[in-house]
Design a protein around this motif. Structure first.
Motif, PDB file in Angstrom:
ATOM      1  N   LYS A 201      -9.164   8.806  24.590  1.00 22.25           N
ATOM      2  CA  LYS A 201     -10.274   9.258  25.423  1.00 22.25           C
ATOM      3  C   LYS A 201      -9.818  10.286  26.460  1.00 22.25           C
ATOM      4  O   LYS A 201     -10.562  11.208  26.807  1.00 22.25           O
ATOM      5  N   MET A 202      -8.575  10.131  26.952  1.00 22.16           N
ATOM      6  CA  MET A 202      -8.077  11.018  27.998  1.00 22.16           C
ATOM      7  C   MET A 202      -7.396  12.264  27.446  1.00 22.16           C
ATOM      8  O   MET A 202      -7.558  13.367  27.979  1.00 22.16           O
ATOM      9  N   TRP A 203      -6.605  12.095  26.373  1.00 22.40           N
ATOM     10  CA  TRP A 203      -5.768  13.208  25.896  1.00 22.40           C
ATOM     11  C   TRP A 203      -5.974  13.563  24.426  1.00 22.40           C
ATOM     12  O   TRP A 203      -5.422  14.548  23.954  1.00 22.40           O
ATOM     13  N   GLY A 204      -6.727  12.750  23.677  1.00 21.89           N
ATOM     14  CA  GLY A 204      -6.916  13.036  22.272  1.00 21.89           C
ATOM     15  C   GLY A 204      -5.672  12.703  21.460  1.00 21.89           C
ATOM     16  O   GLY A 204      -4.888  11.817  21.809  1.00 21.89           O
ATOM     17  N   PHE A 205      -5.439  13.442  20.387  1.00 22.78           N
ATOM     18  CA  PHE A 205      -4.314  13.165  19.498  1.00 22.78           C
ATOM     19  C   PHE A 205      -2.939  13.290  20.168  1.00 22.78           C
ATOM     20  O   PHE A 205      -1.992  12.621  19.723  1.00 22.78           O
ATOM     21  N   PRO A 206      -2.766  14.120  21.208  1.00 23.24           N
ATOM     22  CA  PRO A 206      -1.452  14.162  21.866  1.00 23.24           C
ATOM     23  C   PRO A 206      -0.980  12.811  22.409  1.00 23.24           C
ATOM     24  O   PRO A 206       0.218  12.625  22.633  1.00 23.24           O
ATOM     25  N   SER A 207      -1.900  11.866  22.610  1.00 24.00           N
ATOM     26  CA  SER A 207      -1.498  10.532  23.077  1.00 24.00           C
ATOM     27  C   SER A 207      -0.614   9.822  22.056  1.00 24.00           C
ATOM     28  O   SER A 207       0.069   8.846  22.382  1.00 24.00           O
ATOM     29  N   LEU A 208      -0.599  10.315  20.806  1.00 26.89           N
ATOM     30  CA  LEU A 208       0.234   9.710  19.761  1.00 26.89           C
ATOM     31  C   LEU A 208       1.725   9.893  20.007  1.00 26.89           C
ATOM     32  O   LEU A 208       2.547   9.298  19.300  1.00 26.89           O
ATOM     33  N   LEU A 209       2.083  10.695  20.990  1.00 28.15           N
ATOM     34  CA  LEU A 209       3.499  10.869  21.300  1.00 28.15           C
ATOM     35  C   LEU A 209       4.150   9.534  21.642  1.00 28.15           C
ATOM     36  O   LEU A 209       5.320   9.301  21.296  1.00 28.15           O
ATOM     37  N   LEU A 210       3.418   8.636  22.293  1.00 26.70           N
ATOM     38  CA  LEU A 210       3.978   7.332  22.653  1.00 26.70           C
ATOM     39  C   LEU A 210       4.358   6.508  21.423  1.00 26.70           C
ATOM     40  O   LEU A 210       5.501   6.042  21.328  1.00 26.70           O
TER      41      LEU A 210
END
Length: 233
Positions: A201-210
């Motif tokens: 919701k906050m960053w989109g697909f870039p949150s997948l870095l975690l």
């Protein structure tokens, strides 16, 4: 620390991102994919197309992963480490492509199929590693089975309490350990879903870095170990 706690978090996180970003599509919970594809088709919802693609890709990729694992085992390689590194690479490609494309606008678009392919490639391998390599007792993406085992362990603990009061012995000495184990997997999965939802919701697909970094961590832990970690008895 049990490696499945980390990967349960990864499964929950990735699943939340896929549901939100890939037109309500599951990439590890195939039962849900079948149900939703049929209901979408019956409702004239075009989202069933991407779900059928994910389902087909999952089946074929899982066959490929099983075959590859068999070859690595015959060559006496550190199969767990190799496959976890492959998963981290696939998760990284999922992260890169999803971040580059941004918000997917159509289930028919070529970029939707491309992002979905790497998502299902990573998560089909995720489940295959557990059952074919690490022989885990707690699947990180199938919470119904884990909750059943948790409740069974809780009842064993109750039997232990009753038996200890009468005989001074516990018939299920591992009940407490098993309950903690399955609770940990369920908790980490739910935490992953929660943070995956917030992250997308906050960053989109870039949150997948975690989850990319966490899968890489599990590969390094497996490489460091003398043998692949096994599930708690």
């Amino acid at each position: 620390m049990n490696i499945e706690y980390i990967l349960a978090f990864v499964a929950g996180f990735a699943e939340a991102v896929c549901v939100l970003g890939l037109f309500t599509s599951f990439t590890t919970f195939i039962t849900g994919t079948i149900v939703l594809s049929i209901t979408d088709f019956a409702s004239n919802n075009p989202n069933y197309i991407i779900k059928l693609f994910i389902l087909s890709a999952f089946i074929f990729l899982q066959i490929f992963w099983i075959y590859l694992i068999k070859i690595l085992n015959l060559q006496k390689r550190n199969t767990a480490t190799v496959m976890l590194f492959i998963e981290s690479c696939l998760m990284f490609l999922f992260f890169i492509l999803g971040s580059y494309v941004g918000t997917l606008t159509s289930p028919y678009a070529a970029n939707t199929f491309l992002v979905s392919f790497f998502a299902v490639a990573a998560m089909s391998l995720h489940s295959t590693i557990f059952f074919r390599v690490l022989n885990k007792k707690a699947p990180t993406h199938f919470m119904t089975g884990n909750s059943t085992n948790l409740f069974a362990a809780a009842l064993e603990m109750l039997d232990n309490y009753r038996a200890y009061k009468s005989t001074g012995e516990a018939p299920y000495p591992q009940a407490s350990t098993k309950a903690k184990y399955y609770f940990g997997v369920i908790f980490c999965f739910i935490l992953g879903v929660t943070l995956g939802t917030v992250g997308y919701k906050m960053w989109g697909f870039p949150s997948l870095l975690l989850p990319v970094l966490l899968v890489l961590l599990t590969a390094l832990l497996s490489l460091k170990a003398e043998r692949p970690p096994t599930a708690t008895s």
